[in-house]
Motif scaffolding. Structure first.
Motif, PDB file in Angstrom:
ATOM      1  N   ALA A 176       0.870  -1.180   0.000  1.00 24.13           N
ATOM      2  CA  ALA A 176       0.000   0.000   0.000  1.00 24.13           C
ATOM      3  C   ALA A 176       0.901   1.222   0.000  1.00 24.13           C
ATOM      4  O   ALA A 176       2.047   1.149   0.460  1.00 24.13           O
ATOM      5  N   ARG A 177       0.383   2.318  -0.534  1.00 25.47           N
ATOM      6  CA  ARG A 177       1.234   3.517  -0.606  1.00 25.47           C
ATOM      7  C   ARG A 177       1.575   4.019   0.788  1.00 25.47           C
ATOM      8  O   ARG A 177       2.687   4.427   1.065  1.00 25.47           O
ATOM      9  N   ILE A 195      -2.666  -2.024  -2.767  1.00 21.69           N
ATOM     10  CA  ILE A 195      -2.476  -2.150  -4.222  1.00 21.69           C
ATOM     11  C   ILE A 195      -2.605  -3.631  -4.578  1.00 21.69           C
ATOM     12  O   ILE A 195      -3.295  -3.986  -5.533  1.00 21.69           O
ATOM     13  N   GLN A 202      -3.894   3.395  -9.057  1.00 20.13           N
ATOM     14  CA  GLN A 202      -2.792   2.884  -8.233  1.00 20.13           C
ATOM     15  C   GLN A 202      -1.827   1.998  -9.022  1.00 20.13           C
ATOM     16  O   GLN A 202      -0.631   1.993  -8.738  1.00 20.13           O
ATOM     17  N   ALA A 203      -2.349   1.182  -9.955  1.00 25.55           N
ATOM     18  CA  ALA A 203      -1.464   0.222 -10.623  1.00 25.55           C
ATOM     19  C   ALA A 203      -2.105  -0.327 -11.889  1.00 25.55           C
ATOM     20  O   ALA A 203      -3.329  -0.357 -12.013  1.00 25.55           O
ATOM     21  N   ARG A 249       0.138  -5.381 -10.951  1.00 22.83           N
ATOM     22  CA  ARG A 249      -0.558  -6.167  -9.908  1.00 22.83           C
ATOM     23  C   ARG A 249      -0.185  -7.645 -10.022  1.00 22.83           C
ATOM     24  O   ARG A 249       0.038  -8.321  -9.014  1.00 22.83           O
TER      25      ARG A 249
END
Ligand SMILES: Cc1cc2nc3c(=O)[nH]c(=O)nc-3n(C[C@H](O)[C@H](O)[C@H](O)COP(=O)(O)OP(=O)(O)OC[C@H]3O[C@@H](n4cnc5c(N)ncnc54)[C@H](O)[C@@H]3O)c2cc1C
Length: 292
Positions: free
Chosen positions: A187-188, A195, A260-261, A266
């Protein structure tokens, strides 16, 4: 933004809540901790005619062990799970995972039942109940249904619950002596939605998996069990076996693109997590970097 106007009813019993849900049909929404429902209403993503508040229903709260089964009431809050010695002893995967769910203010209100019924594919707890082989217990006008966690999550924010049903409890086998678990998420920032994340429960004897359930989250429209885990049970895992499992995992996953991605990122992160998970559970540092 503020929510649209809505009516409000505070249920006095499970029976009363079910009567209200039947009477109002699709126009009603159950209110537990409100940590997902209220933001969605304030953003006008949802506009229920009436909220059925189940917050007073003490019978839906609590953690109880009966023999080999651990039962957790739907209204049990994240903070109660996090602090519970029963959970730490009998389902330590949950203790570890809940520390990653949002922030203390949200964990003080949010509930297990709310998190599962909300069914956000990036949520930690739906993946945990898959890994823990849990059963979701729901009650509706026709009585009680017991739904395997694997059958419960049906899509993004979608479950096997009908609008007239209430999620009342979750049951899972208690961890045995040879049980091990693994949890990790990318996660950020701590507390952000993941993520990609992994939750796993295993039985390990003599360096061999006797059982292995690996669930991923934020890799598709719902949490999912890695079918490839079956290849690693009852065998002495070699780097090649793990690489093959990694390939199979990449083929099974269908990650989504968001801010996010990318799907490729992923998939890559899921494979990295698979290798770290297997390596940690078996105590085999040589497997940590193996991915297809
Ligand atoms: C800033 C922020 C950050 C967050 N970060 C995370 C995170 O990192 N990970 C994570 O998993 N979650 C996160 N959340 C969401 C939150 O933790 C859970 O989704 C939330 O706690 C759900 O539980 P609740 O009791 O608040 O449910 P509510 O918001 O009351 O309800 C959620 C949904 O479930 C339904 N529902 C609730 N209880 C029942 C029941 N017993 N039977 C049938 N239907 C029911 C409601 O009708 C509604 O549709 C975050 C939320 C916020 C606001």
């Amino acid at each position: 933004m503020k929510a649209s106007a809505f009516a409000y009813a505070r249920a006095t019993s499970v029976g009363n809540a079910l009567e209200l849900l039947v009477a109002h049909g699709d126009g009603a929404k159950v209110l537990s901790g409100g940590q997902s429902l209220m933001p969605a209403m304030n953003l006008r993503l949802l506009a229920p005619e009436i909220l059925v508040d189940i917050g007073d229903l003490a019978e839906l709260r609590g953690i109880e062990r009966k023999g080999d089964v651990l039962r957790i009431g739907a209204l049990t809050r994240h903070v109660d799970l996090l602090k519970s010695v029963e959970i730490a002893a009998h389902a330590p995967l949950l203790t570890q995972a809940i520390a990653h769910v949002a922030h203390p203010a949200i964990r003080n209100k949010g509930t297990l039942g709310g998190s599962l019924a909300h069914a956000d594919p990036a949520s930690e707890l739906p993946a945990c109940v898959l890994a823990l082989n849990a059963t979701i217990i729901v009650r509706g006008p026709a009585g009680e249904r017991r739904i395997a966690a694997e059958e419960f999550f049906t899509g993004i924010y979608e479950t096997a619950l009908s609008p007239q049903e209430l999620l009342v409890a979750v049951e899972m086998p208690v961890a045995q002596q040879d049980s091990m678990h693994f949890f990790h998420e990318f996660a950020r920032r701590h507390g952000d939605y993941a993520i990609v994340g992994i939750a796993a429960q295993a039985a390990v004897q003599g360096g061999v998996f006797r059982d292995l359930r690996i669930a991923f989250f934020a890799v598709g429209d719902r949490p999912m069990l890695a079918a490839a885990a079956a290849r690693l049970i009852n065998v002495a895992v070699t780097p090649q076996m793990l690489a093959d499992a990694s390939t199979a995992l990449g083929e099974q996953l269908d990650p989504q693109e968001d801010q996010q991605a990318s799907p490729a990122m992923r998939r890559h992160l899921a494979k990295v997590l698979l290798a770290r998970c297997v390596s940690a559970l078996l105590g085999r540092p040589d497997l940590a970097g193996i991915s297809a």
